[in-house]
Design an enzyme around this catalytic site. Structure first.
Site, PDB file in Angstrom:
ATOM      1  N   CYS A   2       0.851  -1.179   0.000  1.00  0.00           N
ATOM      2  CA  CYS A   2       0.000   0.000   0.000  1.00  0.00           C
ATOM      3  C   CYS A   2       0.892   1.235   0.000  1.00  0.00           C
ATOM      4  O   CYS A   2       1.868   1.298   0.745  1.00  0.00           O
ATOM      5  CB  CYS A   2      -0.943   0.097   1.183  1.00  0.00           C
ATOM      6  SG  CYS A   2      -2.207  -1.157   1.216  1.00  0.00           S
ATOM      7  N   ARG A  27       4.040  -0.059  -4.600  1.00  0.00           N
ATOM      8  CA  ARG A  27       3.729  -0.625  -3.287  1.00  0.00           C
ATOM      9  C   ARG A  27       2.350  -1.285  -3.234  1.00  0.00           C
ATOM     10  O   ARG A  27       1.999  -1.907  -2.241  1.00  0.00           O
ATOM     11  CB  ARG A  27       3.803   0.485  -2.231  1.00  0.00           C
ATOM     12  CG  ARG A  27       5.163   1.101  -2.103  1.00  0.00           C
ATOM     13  CD  ARG A  27       5.154   2.127  -1.006  1.00  0.00           C
ATOM     14  NE  ARG A  27       4.924   1.498   0.269  1.00  0.00           N
ATOM     15  CZ  ARG A  27       5.874   1.105   1.102  1.00  0.00           C
ATOM     16  NH1 ARG A  27       7.132   1.305   0.794  1.00  0.00           N
ATOM     17  NH2 ARG A  27       5.573   0.544   2.240  1.00  0.00           N
ATOM     18  N   TRP A  78      -2.998  -2.474  -1.803  1.00  0.00           N
ATOM     19  CA  TRP A  78      -2.695  -3.902  -1.977  1.00  0.00           C
ATOM     20  C   TRP A  78      -3.627  -4.589  -0.989  1.00  0.00           C
ATOM     21  O   TRP A  78      -3.422  -4.512   0.229  1.00  0.00           O
ATOM     22  CB  TRP A  78      -1.226  -4.171  -1.651  1.00  0.00           C
ATOM     23  CG  TRP A  78      -0.813  -5.585  -1.934  1.00  0.00           C
ATOM     24  CD1 TRP A  78      -0.358  -6.081  -3.129  1.00  0.00           C
ATOM     25  CD2 TRP A  78      -0.804  -6.687  -1.017  1.00  0.00           C
ATOM     26  NE1 TRP A  78      -0.088  -7.421  -3.011  1.00  0.00           N
ATOM     27  CE2 TRP A  78      -0.356  -7.825  -1.729  1.00  0.00           C
ATOM     28  CE3 TRP A  78      -1.154  -6.843   0.324  1.00  0.00           C
ATOM     29  CZ2 TRP A  78      -0.220  -9.079  -1.138  1.00  0.00           C
ATOM     30  CZ3 TRP A  78      -1.029  -8.093   0.908  1.00  0.00           C
ATOM     31  CH2 TRP A  78      -0.565  -9.196   0.179  1.00  0.00           C
ATOM     32  N   ASN A 104      -2.054   1.986   5.798  1.00  0.00           N
ATOM     33  CA  ASN A 104      -1.248   0.846   5.365  1.00  0.00           C
ATOM     34  C   ASN A 104      -1.012   0.001   6.598  1.00  0.00           C
ATOM     35  O   ASN A 104      -0.521   0.512   7.599  1.00  0.00           O
ATOM     36  CB  ASN A 104       0.080   1.379   4.787  1.00  0.00           C
ATOM     37  CG  ASN A 104       1.062   0.267   4.464  1.00  0.00           C
ATOM     38  OD1 ASN A 104       0.689  -0.891   4.344  1.00  0.00           O
ATOM     39  ND2 ASN A 104       2.325   0.642   4.331  1.00  0.00           N
ATOM     40  N   GLY A 105      -1.391  -1.274   6.547  1.00  0.00           N
ATOM     41  CA  GLY A 105      -1.200  -2.139   7.711  1.00  0.00           C
ATOM     42  C   GLY A 105      -2.425  -3.004   7.927  1.00  0.00           C
ATOM     43  O   GLY A 105      -3.284  -3.127   7.042  1.00  0.00           O
ATOM     44  N   GLU A 488      17.301 -18.070  -6.785  1.00  0.00           N
ATOM     45  CA  GLU A 488      16.958 -16.711  -7.216  1.00  0.00           C
ATOM     46  C   GLU A 488      16.419 -16.708  -8.653  1.00  0.00           C
ATOM     47  O   GLU A 488      15.460 -16.009  -8.961  1.00  0.00           O
ATOM     48  CB  GLU A 488      18.210 -15.810  -7.071  1.00  0.00           C
ATOM     49  CG  GLU A 488      18.031 -14.354  -7.445  1.00  0.00           C
ATOM     50  CD  GLU A 488      16.927 -13.621  -6.679  1.00  0.00           C
ATOM     51  OE1 GLU A 488      16.385 -14.160  -5.706  1.00  0.00           O
ATOM     52  OE2 GLU A 488      16.599 -12.506  -7.106  1.00  0.00           O
ATOM     53  N   LYS A 492      12.706 -15.357  -9.740  1.00  0.00           N
ATOM     54  CA  LYS A 492      12.481 -14.298 -10.741  1.00  0.00           C
ATOM     55  C   LYS A 492      11.485 -14.774 -11.790  1.00  0.00           C
ATOM     56  O   LYS A 492      10.575 -14.050 -12.168  1.00  0.00           O
ATOM     57  CB  LYS A 492      13.789 -13.901 -11.445  1.00  0.00           C
ATOM     58  CG  LYS A 492      14.799 -13.135 -10.638  1.00  0.00           C
ATOM     59  CD  LYS A 492      14.363 -11.758 -10.207  1.00  0.00           C
ATOM     60  CE  LYS A 492      13.638 -11.768  -8.911  1.00  0.00           C
ATOM     61  NZ  LYS A 492      14.355 -11.506  -7.693  1.00  0.00           N
ATOM     62  N   GLU A 495       7.864 -15.088 -10.339  1.00  0.00           N
ATOM     63  CA  GLU A 495       7.166 -13.878  -9.919  1.00  0.00           C
ATOM     64  C   GLU A 495       6.843 -12.925 -11.063  1.00  0.00           C
ATOM     65  O   GLU A 495       5.844 -12.213 -10.986  1.00  0.00           O
ATOM     66  CB  GLU A 495       7.889 -13.154  -8.785  1.00  0.00           C
ATOM     67  CG  GLU A 495       9.082 -12.345  -9.181  1.00  0.00           C
ATOM     68  CD  GLU A 495       9.729 -11.642  -8.007  1.00  0.00           C
ATOM     69  OE1 GLU A 495       9.033 -11.012  -7.219  1.00  0.00           O
ATOM     70  OE2 GLU A 495      10.962 -11.711  -7.906  1.00  0.00           O
ATOM     71  N   HIS A 511      16.945 -37.218  -5.579  1.00  0.00           N
ATOM     72  CA  HIS A 511      16.187 -37.566  -4.372  1.00  0.00           C
ATOM     73  C   HIS A 511      14.704 -37.266  -4.540  1.00  0.00           C
ATOM     74  O   HIS A 511      13.994 -37.099  -3.560  1.00  0.00           O
ATOM     75  CB  HIS A 511      16.776 -36.821  -3.159  1.00  0.00           C
ATOM     76  CG  HIS A 511      18.213 -37.170  -2.927  1.00  0.00           C
ATOM     77  ND1 HIS A 511      18.605 -38.370  -2.369  1.00  0.00           N
ATOM     78  CD2 HIS A 511      19.351 -36.514  -3.235  1.00  0.00           C
ATOM     79  CE1 HIS A 511      19.922 -38.419  -2.319  1.00  0.00           C
ATOM     80  NE2 HIS A 511      20.399 -37.307  -2.849  1.00  0.00           N
ATOM     81  N   LYS A 610       5.836  -4.191  -3.806  1.00  0.00           N
ATOM     82  CA  LYS A 610       7.188  -3.987  -3.287  1.00  0.00           C
ATOM     83  C   LYS A 610       7.083  -3.694  -1.802  1.00  0.00           C
ATOM     84  O   LYS A 610       6.139  -3.025  -1.371  1.00  0.00           O
ATOM     85  CB  LYS A 610       7.789  -2.778  -4.017  1.00  0.00           C
ATOM     86  CG  LYS A 610       9.283  -2.621  -3.830  1.00  0.00           C
ATOM     87  CD  LYS A 610      10.015  -3.402  -4.860  1.00  0.00           C
ATOM     88  CE  LYS A 610      11.514  -3.244  -4.756  1.00  0.00           C
ATOM     89  NZ  LYS A 610      12.195  -4.379  -5.399  1.00  0.00           N
TER      90      LYS A 610
END
Ligand code: F6R
Length: 615
Positions: A2, A27, A78, A104-105, A488, A492, A495, A511, A610
């Site tokens: 947010c 955000r 968000w 935000n929260g 990583e 990438k 996402e 395995h 983000k």
């Protein structure tokens, strides 16, 4: 998570707020809304589902937004509580539409509060947790005829949870009240004007002077200035900090999106993360942020590194660097898992937290757990003055400018570079030879040029991505230094292109995961010519024996894979400890081009935001 932006000053608030929220949209981007007020207490508001441009269009169509509206707030959401609808978009307001706020929260006790408010006659318009705050303020004002800041204070004492809040009451023009608890909020001090935002990005075009609010603090912003208080009304004086990057750095320039820009910024990001820190003559690293702590650092017997997502992957790499060069044990963990367990600390432990934003809720919770045990805490972050920077005993800044694309790219190479410098620092304290340090540092200093060489051939990676654009699954495989790189690379790809991808230590293939391999399931091997190359080579043959397509990243000049792997990507030769810095670049580009070819919004992947400031 947010974005909130508020303005109070002499200029018209609307264009400033629109521009500001566009700069903060990374955000949260499922809906947006704005409320602006005139000095006479007139309020205009608008909300829209979708990206900020939809809100902007609505505002442009409504002439009322052109008036003398000098104070206001804007929010990009968000979603946490309640679906993505206009009603659930912020700002929220009370029954009488006097109080307007953006949050935000997460308010954890909102359902009890809401039931109580409903029983008192309050009418709710949204399904959000946030709306209770507006009604609680209304209730507090009504009951005790309080001014806004007093009503906010009473309200904050009754709520449990996290918040970054910007609030105004149209009956008290020329005033914004802001508050923070575990959700970042920063004040910008302009000339005769004040800004408030979730991070510095939208403030940067207007002023470089920032004041960060701490948890449990609120501030009253008026035309003549601002005052910060804690919830017990004690006034707090805090010096401002200056941002260390320019507004231009937060713009796309000639790139189609921030993600590609940031991938291409990695040579300079590496340079900035090492600037003044590599002393080649004396074969050592000099980390100003750790100066004065040498004795305490020498006492470390075990290092615990935590972070989330990409920062955790950098931490995994840091573990190998430190164990290899400094010879003491390191444990790494995902922040969200670490802090739910009962961590067992021992004498000589130090705790290192890594976070680009410095505001990730899970990472901060882990840090606070360690602080309670009086452990030495260290940090790596990009944001000067962030919560992580303030709450660790010492640390090292990344200095890479804002990272705006939701996918972390330049932050990974920068964090890894700092970890390597830390490992050399710890190593030199514990007997790492000059020759060994020199061998690494000599090439390390040249990494920006080598990274640039890889970037210059990005079209080759694009061609490979084109070939695999219809694959639905991927394995990324690496050993030793390149195992974190495999994780990583997979993160990438999933996402930003929404392709299922798994990162694995190559040795784990047999395995279980090898059962998935068939002609439609490609494996991406990260296998430079290093000490584990031969083992990787055997694993490639095992995959090929099962008709699995293989992409292999290896060292320039290595011809072994021709005719075996389906596609080969080359990186320049370096000492093996440095391969991760090069290997990750083609993986980022592969994910980027895969996403573009699939038509995805690379900067703003679905469901993500983000800086994850909620747990
Ligand atoms: C992945 C990504 C996330 C972040 C994670 C931690 O591309 O962006 O996994 O790395 O949310 O963020 P910071 O470093 O801000 O704590």
């Amino acid at each position: 998570m947010c974005g909130i932006f508020g303005y109070l000053g002499k200029r018209k608030a609307v264009p400033i707020l629109v521009e500001g929220i566009k700069n903060l949209e990374y955000r949260g981007y499922d809906s947006a809304g704005m409320a602006v007020a005139s000095d006479k207490g007139r309020v205009i508001s608008a909300k829209a589902v979708g990206p900020v441009v939809y809100l902007e269009k609505k505002i442009k169509k409504n002439r009322l937004f052109n008036g003398d509206l000098m104070a206001g707030l804007v929010h990009s959401r968000w979603a946490t509580h309640g679906g993505v609808t206009e009603k659930n978009a912020h700002p929220h307001t009370d029954c009488s539409k006097n109080i307007w706020l953006a949050h935000n929260g997460i308010i954890e006790n909102y359902s009890e509060l809401k039931s109580d408010l409903i029983s008192k006659g309050h009418k709710f318009k949204s399904q959000t947790d946030t709306e209770v705050i507006a009604h609680l303020i209304e209730e507090a004002k009504k009951k005790n005829s309080l001014v806004l800041e007093e009503a906010v204070r009473v309200t904050l004492k009754s709520i449990k949870g996290t918040y970054g809040l910007v609030i105004f009451d149209k009956r008290e023009p020329g005033k914004l009240v802001i508050a923070r608890n575990f959700s970042p909020l920063v004040l910008g001090l302009g000339k005769d004007e004040l800004f408030v935002a979730s991070d510095a990005t939208p403030i940067a075009p207007h002023t470089k002077r920032l004041v960060y609010l701490k948890d449990g603090e609120m501030a009253v912003l008026k035309k003549g200035g601002y005052k910060i208080f804690n919830l017990d009304k004690k006034e707090i004086n805090r010096r401002h900090l200056d941002i260390d990057w320019s507004y231009e750095q937060a713009q796309k320039g000639n790139f189609p999106d921030f993600t590609l820009k940031e991938i291409f910024e990695q040579p300079i990001a590496l340079e900035n993360s090492c600037r003044g820190r590599i002393d080649l003559k004396n074969k050592k690293t000099v980390l100003g942020g750790l100066a004065g702590l040498e004795n305490e650092l020498l006492k470390i017997r075990r290092l615990i590194i935590v972070g989330s997502g990409t920062a955790h992957h950098a931490g995994m790499l840091g573990k190998i660097f430190v164990e290899e060069l400094a010879g003491f044990p390191v444990v790494t963990d995902i922040a969200s898992e670490w802090h739910y367990r009962r961590p067992v600390f021992q004498k000589g432990d130090a705790f290192l937290v890594i976070s680009q934003s410095g505001e990730t809720a899970d990472t901060l919770a882990a840090l606070r757990g360690a602080k309670k045990k009086k452990i030495l805490t260290l940090g790596i972050t990009n944001v000067i003055g962030s919560t992580l920077a303030r709450e660790t005993n010492a640390g090292v800044y990344q200095h890479i400018g804002p990272e705006i694309g939701v996918a972390a790219t330049k932050s990974f190479v920068s964090q890894s570079a700092i970890l390597l410098q830390m490992a050399i620092f710890f190593g030199k304290q514990r007997g790492l030879s000059d020759a060994a340090a020199y061998k690494i540092l000599r090439t390390f200093r040249n990494l920006p040029k080598l990274v640039q060489k890889i970037l210059d051939k990005s079209e080759d990676i694009k061609a490979v991505a084109e070939k695999y654009k219809d694959s639905r699954d991927f394995l990324f495989l690496g050993r030793k230094y390149n195992c974190p790189v495999a994780y990583e690379g997979a993160l990438k790809l999933k996402e930003i292109s929404y392709v299922h991808a798994e990162g694995l230590p190559t040795g784990e293939l047999k395995h279980g995961p090898i059962a998935m391999i068939d002609k439609d399931f490609p494996s991406f091997f990260i296998m430079p010519k290093d000490s584990v190359y031969d083992k990787n080579f055997s694993n490639v043959q095992e995959i090929k024996a099962r008709r699995g397509p293989v992409l292999a990243l290896t060292t320039e000049g290595n011809e072994d894979l021709k005719g075996l792997a389906d596609d080969v990507i080359y990186v320049p030769e370096v000492p093996e400890i440095l391969y991760p810095f090069l290997a990750v670049i083609p993986l980022q580009l592969f994910a980027y081009f895969s996403a573009v070819l699939r038509g995805q919004n690379v900067d703003k992947p679905r469901n993500l935001a983000k800086s994850v400031t909620v747990e």
